[in-house]
Scaffold this motif. Sequence first.
Motif, PDB file in Angstrom:
ATOM      1  N   PHE A   1      -8.615  -5.033  -2.194  1.00  9.78           N
ATOM      2  CA  PHE A   1      -7.691  -4.007  -2.652  1.00  9.78           C
ATOM      3  C   PHE A   1      -7.821  -3.828  -4.165  1.00  9.78           C
TER       4      PHE A   1
ATOM      5  N   GLN B   1       0.834  -1.204   0.000  1.00  7.72           N
ATOM      6  CA  GLN B   1       0.000   0.000   0.000  1.00  7.72           C
ATOM      7  C   GLN B   1       0.869   1.255   0.000  1.00  7.72           C
TER       8      GLN B   1
ATOM      9  N   LEU C   1      -1.053  -1.526  -4.092  1.00 10.70           N
ATOM     10  CA  LEU C   1      -2.414  -1.853  -3.668  1.00 10.70           C
ATOM     11  C   LEU C   1      -3.072  -0.615  -3.057  1.00 10.70           C
ATOM     12  N   VAL C   2      -4.363  -0.469  -3.332  1.00 13.22           N
ATOM     13  CA  VAL C   2      -5.145   0.611  -2.741  1.00 13.22           C
ATOM     14  C   VAL C   2      -6.392  -0.011  -2.119  1.00 13.22           C
ATOM     15  N   LYS C   3      -6.632   0.307  -0.864  1.00 12.66           N
ATOM     16  CA  LYS C   3      -7.777  -0.278  -0.159  1.00 12.66           C
ATOM     17  C   LYS C   3      -9.068   0.006  -0.918  1.00 12.66           C
TER      18      LYS C   3
END
Length: 238
Positions: free
Chosen positions: A126, A114, A119-121
């Motif tokens: 994700f 992240q 990765l992005v929540k």
Amino acid sequence: MELAEVSGVSVRNIRVYQDRGLLPPPEVRGRTGWYSEEHLVRLNLISRLLDRGYTFATISELLLAASRGLKVEHVLAGKPRGGRLRTLKRAATITITELRKTLNASDRAIGLSQKLGLLVKDGAGFAVRNPDLLEGAEVLVKGGSDIDILLDRWDRVQADLADVAASFVSIITDKYFDENLPNLSEKSVSELAELIHTVRPMAHDIVESAFADALDAEISRAIGEATKYYETGGDPTP
């Protein structure tokens, strides 16, 4: 034409496509760049190919083939390539369970991913910013590599590249500021920004070429060491 507004593609991504040779630069009239309908068509085509899971390298080859008479529409008419990670390229999401299963990802690895922007929540899972990297990481993990080591290398390289980027930009800013301060006008700032933007693709090509050469040399050295080890029956001495 405000290409970003009309196409829905960010200015940053448009510049990335130009740097990679996928999108021609605008026609410059005076100090203004003008995009045509052909640019919009090309940009839409690039977006469609990315949505279908094609990499930048493959898109470049397809566009080159198209310029020589091959209709890219024939490629688009075919079915998207299969496979779980190819599906992820279209869906651009992955769950924590999949991360742990395919990459042996620990909480630390997920957190570092992240931080690095991989990765992005997104809800319970994700969003995957670069599916190609995810696919490559899975191959390395299956081969016995540790995902934490890979991410630590990435973190270190990112910091090193920030220094490299600063050194290229300083080629212009150091001289420009020395010669123009304290009389830096709005026009001067605009000219400075244009010069920096001109340096961008050149710097990208220099770094990519230098890294490719260094990587090839290191791969050859590693293979040579492995061959020597095999030929000597595991004895590292000549």
